[in-house]
Each structure stands twice: as structure tokens, then as C-alpha cells.
Scaffold this motif. Structure first.
Motif, short mmCIF file in Angstrom:
data_model
loop_
_atom_site.label_atom_id
_atom_site.label_comp_id
_atom_site.label_asym_id
_atom_site.label_seq_id
_atom_site.Cartn_x
_atom_site.Cartn_y
_atom_site.Cartn_z
N LEU A 1 0.82 -1.21 0.00
CA LEU A 1 0.00 0.00 0.00
C LEU A 1 0.85 1.26 0.00
O LEU A 1 0.53 2.25 -0.69
CB LEU A 1 -0.94 0.00 1.21
CG LEU A 1 -2.21 -0.83 1.02
CD1 LEU A 1 -2.91 -1.06 2.35
CD2 LEU A 1 -3.16 -0.14 0.03
N ALA A 2 1.94 1.24 0.76
CA ALA A 2 2.79 2.43 0.84
C ALA A 2 3.50 2.70 -0.48
O ALA A 2 3.65 3.84 -0.91
CB ALA A 2 3.80 2.28 1.98
N GLY B 162 0.30 1.89 -3.65
CA GLY B 162 -1.09 2.08 -3.26
C GLY B 162 -1.98 2.64 -4.37
O GLY B 162 -3.11 2.20 -4.56
N ALA B 163 -1.45 3.59 -5.13
CA ALA B 163 -2.27 4.22 -6.16
C ALA B 163 -2.61 3.24 -7.29
O ALA B 163 -3.56 3.46 -8.04
CB ALA B 163 -1.59 5.47 -6.72
N VAL B 164 -1.83 2.18 -7.42
CA VAL B 164 -2.17 1.12 -8.37
C VAL B 164 -3.12 0.10 -7.72
O VAL B 164 -4.13 -0.28 -8.29
CB VAL B 164 -0.90 0.39 -8.88
CG1 VAL B 164 -1.27 -0.80 -9.76
CG2 VAL B 164 -0.02 1.36 -9.65
N ALA B 165 -2.77 -0.30 -6.50
CA ALA B 165 -3.55 -1.34 -5.82
C ALA B 165 -4.99 -0.88 -5.55
O ALA B 165 -5.90 -1.70 -5.48
CB ALA B 165 -2.88 -1.73 -4.50
N GLN C 240 2.05 5.42 -12.09
CA GLN C 240 1.05 4.40 -12.39
C GLN C 240 1.63 3.53 -13.49
O GLN C 240 2.68 3.85 -14.05
CB GLN C 240 -0.23 5.07 -12.91
CG GLN C 240 -0.92 5.97 -11.92
CD GLN C 240 -1.96 5.24 -11.12
OE1 GLN C 240 -2.39 4.16 -11.49
NE2 GLN C 240 -2.36 5.81 -10.01
N LEU D 195 -6.24 9.04 -7.36
CA LEU D 195 -5.96 8.43 -6.06
C LEU D 195 -4.69 8.94 -5.38
O LEU D 195 -4.46 8.68 -4.21
CB LEU D 195 -5.84 6.91 -6.23
CG LEU D 195 -7.10 6.20 -6.69
CD1 LEU D 195 -6.88 4.70 -6.68
CD2 LEU D 195 -8.29 6.56 -5.81
N LEU E 38 -1.88 7.52 1.58
CA LEU E 38 -1.50 6.12 1.43
C LEU E 38 -0.69 5.59 2.61
O LEU E 38 -0.83 4.42 2.99
CB LEU E 38 -0.73 5.92 0.11
CG LEU E 38 -1.58 6.10 -1.15
CD1 LEU E 38 -0.71 6.02 -2.41
CD2 LEU E 38 -2.71 5.08 -1.22
N GLU E 39 0.15 6.43 3.20
CA GLU E 39 0.94 5.98 4.35
C GLU E 39 0.02 5.59 5.51
O GLU E 39 0.20 4.55 6.14
CB GLU E 39 1.92 7.07 4.80
CG GLU E 39 3.21 7.13 3.98
CD GLU E 39 4.08 5.87 4.16
OE1 GLU E 39 3.89 5.15 5.16
OE2 GLU E 39 4.92 5.62 3.29
N SER F 203 -1.85 2.46 4.72
CA SER F 203 -0.93 1.34 4.88
C SER F 203 -0.82 0.94 6.35
O SER F 203 -0.90 -0.25 6.69
CB SER F 203 0.44 1.75 4.32
OG SER F 203 1.43 0.85 4.74
#
Lengths: 453, 453
Positions: free
Chosen positions: A85-86, A89-92, B6, B69, B74-75, B78
């Protein structure tokens, strides 16, 4: 052996009954006249309410198909997921392709190679559990009234899908070596003579749910040959294939005739069902249709689920984990079989060499559906055999699962079950029937909702 | 403003075309005679191949509906996800109930309260994105030939589902204030006079996809009253409702008549699509059927996805995040509208007050489907208007989305588009048509696969 804290000791039953779902049709429905024809075939099982009771901690549930997850390396999974995610994340967390991620499909090929399957990642479709693959295959092939030949008994969730698409299920018998080639051939010949359109042969060749048997190596090419001869596409459902206790996996039916088989796989039993990730491997043109159907149904499978499992496969010892699962389930299978021999010697059962279930035939005169309320009163639950047939058969059978409770709980559950059975047999001996005592009656029931297997 | 790395600058297009999916039916299919009738209606779009090209980084894609996104924390996500897995992993990775987790459904109620909806969590079903809710609603209500009245134009993914269940879509016109009550009434009266069974009214009241318009406050009760009078169930699809730029959300149609509306919501646009989580809020008896259909389709929604979003809602400032998304999208909407005024003054377009899209009418004589290959050659992509109609209308329209590219890229994309349009207009002026130059021809296309919105 301990089970880590869960919402309850056996949420499988909660899952099986949809938790709080009351019976459908109990309230006035202003839209009753609006439903599609197919919807009238969707009924909540009469035994759902019982499973809600069976969800209590004091009940030993031998009903559900929930894998034993406490054995997973949760700390490691937590760490690699955090990293995913860290860093990505923007892909997942974004949309993905309808077919599933290319790199992940390559990893799925590697999983399938353990069963000798050779394929191309372009022919794999990632689905929301293999249940969705069942739904999509049925969707693209079945018109109302088309025939699906399925083992007797068959996985309750598949029968539910087939009914939802108004298929006509014809059962083909099994023995201890799985589907019987001669009987299948006869059945297909009969159907052909009647002019019926048989679209699919649905089979669970390995560690059958609910039958607990495995299609022998010798019969595999025979079954494939018969299906090919009658022009029937094989739907090979294989969630348990890697969970054999004794030997290496037998070759998948797919290996004999890739153009005649749609193979379904799942991470739900070998890793974790909470991601809802399964897959279909299909002949190329069929795969194209499956992707279109999948896009219509959900746009795309969850990227987060796919990348989580992909990360698990690439960073954790997934083969070692499966080996460890096999040890756990083998011990539980032994506990189950031992307890049956000890407490229910008048019953008979299959001896599973892998997977989650054994199929138990009760002494004559018993009706397992009839008996279920009394079993739940005695704090043990199972799934009555009728759930696994499309035609009301199976009342003398039950499915017992050993995947989730500890060996001690399994033994205690079977002991309780024997008490119920013996009381029931007393009633049968005295009155000739046991049905009149607090039972729901002998009417055929629908599947007890998805039993999560 | 930067977009985080991405796989490509605009995977929406990749997603839209199923990435590597070639046209269906291009290879010999031994099972061709086996498909269900409904399957023959599933076709890959002719423009899929173009979208594969449009996926290249050098192309500005104004085609997809992917949310931005990179703005997510994201941190933090996560960290809280790692905690969830470490502490409750054996629950998060297990099966759950078919309806979705009770505590999560309570949180969904809170999200819906922002649109004045009062409901009970028992009437909510969690789905695999709201696309699955569309599929399940259509599945339980639509027999082949039943009529669904839908706005003209309508969301391409909904039209795909309706076609998959062989519904007959009748379009009802919109203007700048959304669906026109008088026209809807007339259409329903016509259909009633023809003896047609109208099962559903499908509408996206807020920040319409693709129309970019919003149903006015005044019209909302009128639309509901008309549907009720004709006995038609409303399917209110509202993924963008919280993404308004100017004012508080208008009351959902559901608030006027909860027993006559199935409301669909989604976390895909307000949080992240990668979890595939949406929901349906339905009259109680309908909800019961939806759960049965959902269980048949996928057993249960992903526990990991549900608990991840649940954790996000309870530990992060989700309202603040939505506010920040609104700022981002407002700026991009302004960039889009400004660029259209600057570069394409001869076109006309809607002025969205929220959401992701504007709907653009080309100068007379242009065919947007015809023009698409030339646009992609000029490194800009859009979705032709025909994708959003069930009946081949829309060739003079295109949908432009401003959700994903930066304002600078949006301006550049519209500039490139104007070059294509001007060249096209030159051809029209000289030859009376532009269709002969490298175009795919004017045939109606199917939806370009799910466009992820």
C-alpha cells in the motif's frame, strides 16, 4: 492446538445462513409481481434459521467449509501488505483490467503447474472467488431448460447457481473412485436419445465436496473421452486439489483435453477466502466470453485483492504453508474418522484423502434434515444430504466437515451427534418413524445458502 | 500537481478495453453452438483495439472514469491496514456473510445520511462495486423483453448489464436539469398503452455519467411520483453524489419514497475503486432477494475489502478527503470547460456541478465514432456518444472526463482534439462527409467495455 479469536468459534454457520437473513417472503412485498422468472427459484432454505442458532459458541459446527486461518503468518502478511500500500497504493486501489492482472495470472499458472497444467496466462480469468467463475460459466452457456450433468451429490453452491439460471440438473453417480464412467456414458446416451441439450458436465474430481472421494487416475482420461464424444464441455471445479494428505496431486482433467475443459481454481482453501479470489482457465474463445461477462458483472476483480495475493505468493513460502495446512487437515480428518468409528459404528462414511469433508450415510430409517433441529438442540450441526442434490435425494446422508474445529471439538461433536442418532433410532424402532417429534417435516429443502466452500 | 507513478498515465483506457482482449469471435470457437442466447448479445466493442493504443503514455486520455488516487493518505492507509491484518487477520481473511458485515453496513448508513437518507442497516447489501448491484438488481427483476426506461444518454456499464439480461431499453430525454418529468410521463404512458411491462426506471440523478447534468431539486419528487403512479421501481445510481463542487447534496430520490427506490452507492469514487465495494439500499423484501442472488453469484463480498474500508472510515478523515477530492475535480472541471471554450468554441457542452464528466456536442456533420481513430493518432482519446445509447443514437456526441489527467494535460488534450475536429470539419466542407478517411465506418458500436465508472 488453538484457534485464534474469531467472532465466534464457528462463523461458517453464520456465513452459511447469511447471518441475520430471515426467511424470504415473510413480509408483504409490493414488488412481488415484478420479479423475473428466475427469481422465483431463489429461495432461502428452511434450515437457515437453524444455522443462525448453530452459530452460537457452544455448538460444535461440522457444517461449514471455512478454512483454518490461524495457521497463516499474519504478521508477515501484515508487513508485506503495508509495503504494497505504501509503495504501490495508487495502483492497488485503482481499477484494473476485467480479466485480471497479467503478472498475477502468470503466478496462477505456476500454482496450476503443481497439478501438471500447462497453459497460457491469456486464457486465465481472475474472478471474485471461484463461485463467480461458476456463475459466469453458467451465465454464458445455460438457457433455461438446458441440462447440466453433475455428480450425485454435488457442491451446494454450484447447484444454487445452476438453479438460478434455470438449468435442469441430471445427477450421475459416484463411488469411492469418483464419477463412474459407465454410468456417465449411459446417462449421456439417455439424454441424447431424449433429444436433450447437455451443455456442461460439472465435476469436483479431487476431495469431492461433499462426497469426500477422488476421481481415480485411471478414470480421468475415460471421463474426458466420454464428455468429448458427446460434445459436452467439462466444468472442472478444483478448490481442494493441493490439499491432498497422502500423495502428489493427480493430473487435472484439463491436462487431457484443454479445449474441452473449463478449469476453476481458488485461493480460498489454500490461502484465504477473505480476498475473494479464484480463477477460470478456459479454451481461448470461451475465455473471451467469460471476460465480457465478468466486466458486465463487476467491471474488474479487486486490484487490492489480486496484488495482495500476488505479493503473498512472491514473498511468502506459499508451498510450505499449503504443506502445513495439509498436516492440520490430515490430523482433523483422522480425528473425524476415528470419532465416527468410535461413536457411530452403525453409520458408514467415505475416507477422504484430502480436502475438508466426509460424506456419511446414516443407519436406515433416519432423515438427516428431519433430525437437524434435534442435533442443534444437542449442540452439534451438520449439513443434511438433501442440500447436495437437485432432486430431493439424500435424506439418509449428511456432510461432516473437519476443516475448522480442533480435533478435540470434532470428537466432541461426533459424540453429541451419536447421542442424537441413537435417540432417533430408538424412536424409529418404537414408532417406525422419527419425523413427528419437533421436526420441520420431510419436505425437500433448498441449499442452506452458500455454505462457503 | 503531480500524478503518482502508475502503470501508465491513463490506465482507464487500458481498463476500458480489457487491456489485452482482442475482439471476440476472431478465432475458431468449437463451443460456438453451445452459448446461451444472452451470450450472443455480449460483444467486444470495435473500438477496444483503439483504446489499447490510447493506453500509451503519450496519449491524453479524456476517456476513462478513474478517480485521482494520488491524493489519498497512502501511508496512513498502509498503517491502519497493517494493524487490521495483524490484529484481526483471521477474521479479515475469512468468509463473511452474504449481505456484508453488520458494523460496516452501519457505517454505510452514516455515509448515506450526507444525502439525507434515513434507513436501516438490515436493508443494505454490500456488493462487489455498485456494478455488481446493477447486475443483481437486473438479474432479479428482468425477464428477456422487459422494458427498462433509462436516461438518454445512460451509463455504458448499466446498458451493458441490461443487454446481458436481454432487457429492452427505452430512453427518456434529459435537459440541463436532468430527466424531464413530462417526457418521462409521456414515455411511460405510451409503453403502458402498448401493453409493455416496464420493470425499472434507471437514473443517475447527480452529476450524470455521461451527461454531466444534475436532476433539479424541484423535479425530484415529480419523477418519483410519476414512477410510483406507473408502478415502476426506480433504480437510483449515485456514485458521484458526494462529489458536488458548489453546494450540499440534494436529497436522494430514495428520501421521497423508500419503498419505491433501490439506491446504489459506491466507495469507488469517494475513496478507492481497487477494493470493489459498493452497496444497494432496497425495500426490505427486495433486499432479501438481492442477498440470495449475491450469495449465488459470489457467496459473500470480500471481508478484507469491507474491513479495510470500515477501518478507513473509522480512523481517517473521510469527509475531509472527499472535500479535498472535490477541490481537485473542480479545478479539473474548470480546466476542461476553459479549454473547450478556448479551443472548441463551435461545439457545445454541459457544465457539470460535480462528478467526472462533461457531455459535448460536436459541430454538425461530425461523427465521433468515425473520428476516434484519427483522434488517437493525434494522441487524444474520448468515448464516442454512441456507447451511451442502446439504440445507436449519439454519434454527434462525446463524453470527456476530467477526473484523472492534470489540468495541464486536460488543456493539451482538448487542444489536440480541436485539431482533429477542425481537420474533420474541413473534410466535411469539401466532401460532404468525413467518413471515408481511415474510419471504421458509421456502424453503431457496442459499449467500449466497462469504462470503469
Amino acid at each position: 492446538m488453538n484457534i485464534s479469536p474469531q467472532r465466534s468459534p464457528d462463523p461458517a454457520a453464520a456465513a452459511a445462513d447469511g447471518a441475520t437473513t430471515p426467511g424470504v417472503g415473510t413480509r408483504l412485498d409490493p414488488w412481488l409481481g415484478h420479479y423475473a422468472n428466475r427469481t422465483h427459484g431463489m429461495k432461502a432454505s428452511e434450515i437457515r434459521a437453524l444455522f443462525a442458532v448453530a452459530n452460537r459458541p457452544e455448538v460444535v459446527s461440522l457444517a461449514g467449509g471455512m478454512p483454518f486461518l490461524a495457521g497463516l503468518p499474519l504478521e508477515t502478511i501484515s508487513e508485506v501488505t503495508a509495503k504494497l500500500l505504501a509503495e504501490r497504493g495508487a495502483v492497488a486501489l485503482q481499477y484494473g483490467s476485467g480479466q485480471g492482472e497479467e503478472a498475477f495470472r502468470e503466478q496462477i499458472l505456476e500454482v496450476m503447474r503443481a497439478e501438471h497444467i500447462r497453459a497460457h496466462s491469456d486464457d486465465v480469468v481472475v474472478t471474485t472467488g471461484s463461485q463467480q467463475a461458476l456463475d459466469l460459466v453458467t451465465r454464458i452457456f445455460i438457457d433455461p431448460g438446458d441440462v447440466i450433468v453433475a455428480e450425485a451429490p454435488s457442491y451446494v453452491g454450484a447447484l444454487g447457481v445452476f438453479r438460478a439460471y434455470q438449468a435442469d440438473v441430471v445427477h450421475a453417480p459416484m463411488d469411492a473412485d469418483g464419477l463412474i464412467p459407465e454410468a456417465l456414458e449411459e446417462s449421456l446416451a439417455d439424454l441424447a436419445a431424449q433429444g436433450r441439450t447437455v451443455k456442461l458436465l460439472y465435476t469436483v474430481p479431487n476431495f469431492h465436496n461433499p462426497g469426500g472421494v477422488t476421481l481415480s487416475r485411471e478414470r480421468r482420461p475415460q471421463i474426458v473421452e466420454i464428455a468429448q464424444r458427446f460434445g459436452v464441455l467439462i466444468l472442472e471445479d478444483n478448490p481442494y486439489g493441493l490439499l491432498g494428505f497422502d500423495e502428489d496431486p493427480l493430473p487435472a482433467l484439463h491436462t487431457y483435453a484443454p479445449e474441452s475443459v473449463i478449469y476453476l481454481g481458488s485461493f480460498s482453501k489454500t490461502f484465504a477466502p477473505g480476498y475473494r479470489v479464484g480463477w477460470a482457465l478456459a479454451p481461448h474463445a470461451v475465455r473471451e466470453r467469460l471476460v465480457l461477462a465478468a466486466e458486465s458483472a463487476i467491471l474488474c476483480p479487486s486490484m487490492m485483492s489480486q496484488l495482495s495475493i500476488s505479493t503473498y505468493l512472491s514473498t511468502c513460502d506459499w508451498r510450505g504453508q499449503i504443506k502445513s495446512f495439509r498436516e492440520v487437515y490430515r490430523e482433523r480428518r483422522d480425528a473425524m474418522i476415528g470419532a465416527l468409528a468410535e461413536f457411530l459404528p452403525t453409520a458408514s462414511w467415505t475416507h477422504p484423502r484430502g480436502g475438508f469433508y466426509t460424506w456419511v450415510q446414516m443407519p436406515e430409517g433416519l432423515d438427516t434434515q428431519d433430525m437437524l433441529p434435534r442435533a442443534v438442540t444437542e449442540l452439534v450441526a451438520y449439513v443434511p444430504g438433501t442440500a447436495f442434490y437437485a432432486d430431493g435425494q439424500g435424506k439418509e446422508f449428511m456432510r461432516l466437515s473437519y476443516c475448522y474445529p480442533t480435533p478435540e471439538r470434532i470428537r466432541e461433536g461426533v459424540r453429541r451427534l451419536s447421542t442424537v442418532v441413537n435417540n432417533e433410532l430408538d424412536l424409529v424402532r418404537i414408532f417406525g418413524t422419527s419425523g413427528g417429534v419437533g421436526a420441520a417435516g420431510g419436505a425437500g429443502v433448498d441449499a442452506p445458502g452458500p455454505d462457503q466452500t
